[in-house]
Enzyme design. Sequence first.
Site, mmCIF file in Angstrom:
data_model
loop_
_atom_site.group_PDB
_atom_site.id
_atom_site.type_symbol
_atom_site.label_atom_id
_atom_site.label_comp_id
_atom_site.label_asym_id
_atom_site.label_seq_id
_atom_site.Cartn_x
_atom_site.Cartn_y
_atom_site.Cartn_z
ATOM 1 N N ASP A 85 0.809 -1.225 0.000
ATOM 2 C CA ASP A 85 0.000 0.000 0.000
ATOM 3 C C ASP A 85 0.838 1.270 0.000
ATOM 4 O O ASP A 85 0.351 2.337 0.382
ATOM 5 C CB ASP A 85 -0.931 -0.005 1.214
ATOM 6 C CG ASP A 85 -2.080 -0.991 1.069
ATOM 7 O OD1 ASP A 85 -2.590 -1.129 -0.066
ATOM 8 O OD2 ASP A 85 -2.465 -1.621 2.059
ATOM 9 N N ASP A 146 -6.627 -4.416 -4.595
ATOM 10 C CA ASP A 146 -6.238 -3.082 -4.122
ATOM 11 C C ASP A 146 -4.889 -2.635 -4.695
ATOM 12 O O ASP A 146 -4.643 -1.434 -4.858
ATOM 13 C CB ASP A 146 -6.109 -3.050 -2.597
ATOM 14 C CG ASP A 146 -7.148 -3.832 -1.834
ATOM 15 O OD1 ASP A 146 -7.713 -4.794 -2.383
ATOM 16 O OD2 ASP A 146 -7.391 -3.497 -0.665
#
Length: 356
Positions: A85, A146
């Site tokens: 991330d 994601d």
Amino acid sequence: MNWLDSAIQHCVTKTTLNSRKFKDFPHITEGGKYQFTLDGVWTGGFWTGLLWLCYEEQRDPELLTAAKGFTERLLPRANDSRNHDLGFMFYPSAIAGWRLTGEESYHAAALNAAESLARQFNEAGGFIPGWGFFGGEEWAGAVLIDTLMNLPLLVWASDNDGGDRLLRVVDTHTAKALDNHLRADGSVFHVYHFSPQGEPLQGDTYQGLAPGSAWSRGQGWAIAGLSMLAGARGNKRYREAAQQVAQFIMANLPADRIPLWDYRDGAASAPKDASAGAISAFGLLRLFKITQKAEYLSCAEEMLKALSERCLSDENEGLLSHATADLPHGLGIDESTIYGDYYFLKALLELKKTAD
């Protein structure tokens, strides 16, 4: 579009008030009150990015001070070695801050973060693992949808002297995801498991209803990530895949235009996920930008107007109520999330720019 200007002003005013009292990184709310983390876990970039968005809109020195302070707190995270991330963390914060201030330490940290993300690439398997922050579970062969949202960090770094090798990581990982995550109906698996050598094993979920369901925030990550990559890379396959996901979202939105937490949860009690609505609307706007197809702009506007009318509340510390962070694990159900807040204002500002 008075509702649009009003919603933007609401977000800026509330973020300014929150900036005066938030000492650490807001994550998700409980009972309408934000819970905080010291290092930003995977969401610190969104609070920092929200401050930069509001500063850019208002040029308020108070917001500038807050944005700089939180950006500087994130900079050491550029060295994270098991964190897919890093794009979420550094694109809204360090890159946004560098673009607005020219601060070279932000630029250097974002390049470092891109290198840290690229080093996680499994050469044999052709993917970046979705390590997540999920305790002791083994995630070395798991790829999360994601991650597509984090790859624009590598594209930016390549454009800023990072070299073409970063683009190879982007294109190899994205091809792997499209070959396996994307289904024929335009929905996507949240998680896909691979062997260390990259052999596809099975689709799965962590935060959705079931492996074969359509977790709405995952659909949002897919359309937004693919649309950004299609725009940055001029890649026809990415654009067509984003359009497939868009068609699924538009066909499955409820009448009120706010997604359920999972599009395949047929229970009458199924909660909404306003954050999925904000992320998906942002993705639709980015897709409109590269296709000029009016249906994407129209749907995004409908979704954002619905969120503005139904999910803005002074009773919650967050900007956007009625989000669902992680229903299977009982976290943040009918609450606010900092990523929902960030992408809501980001999408509102994108819509305003499009309308102007």
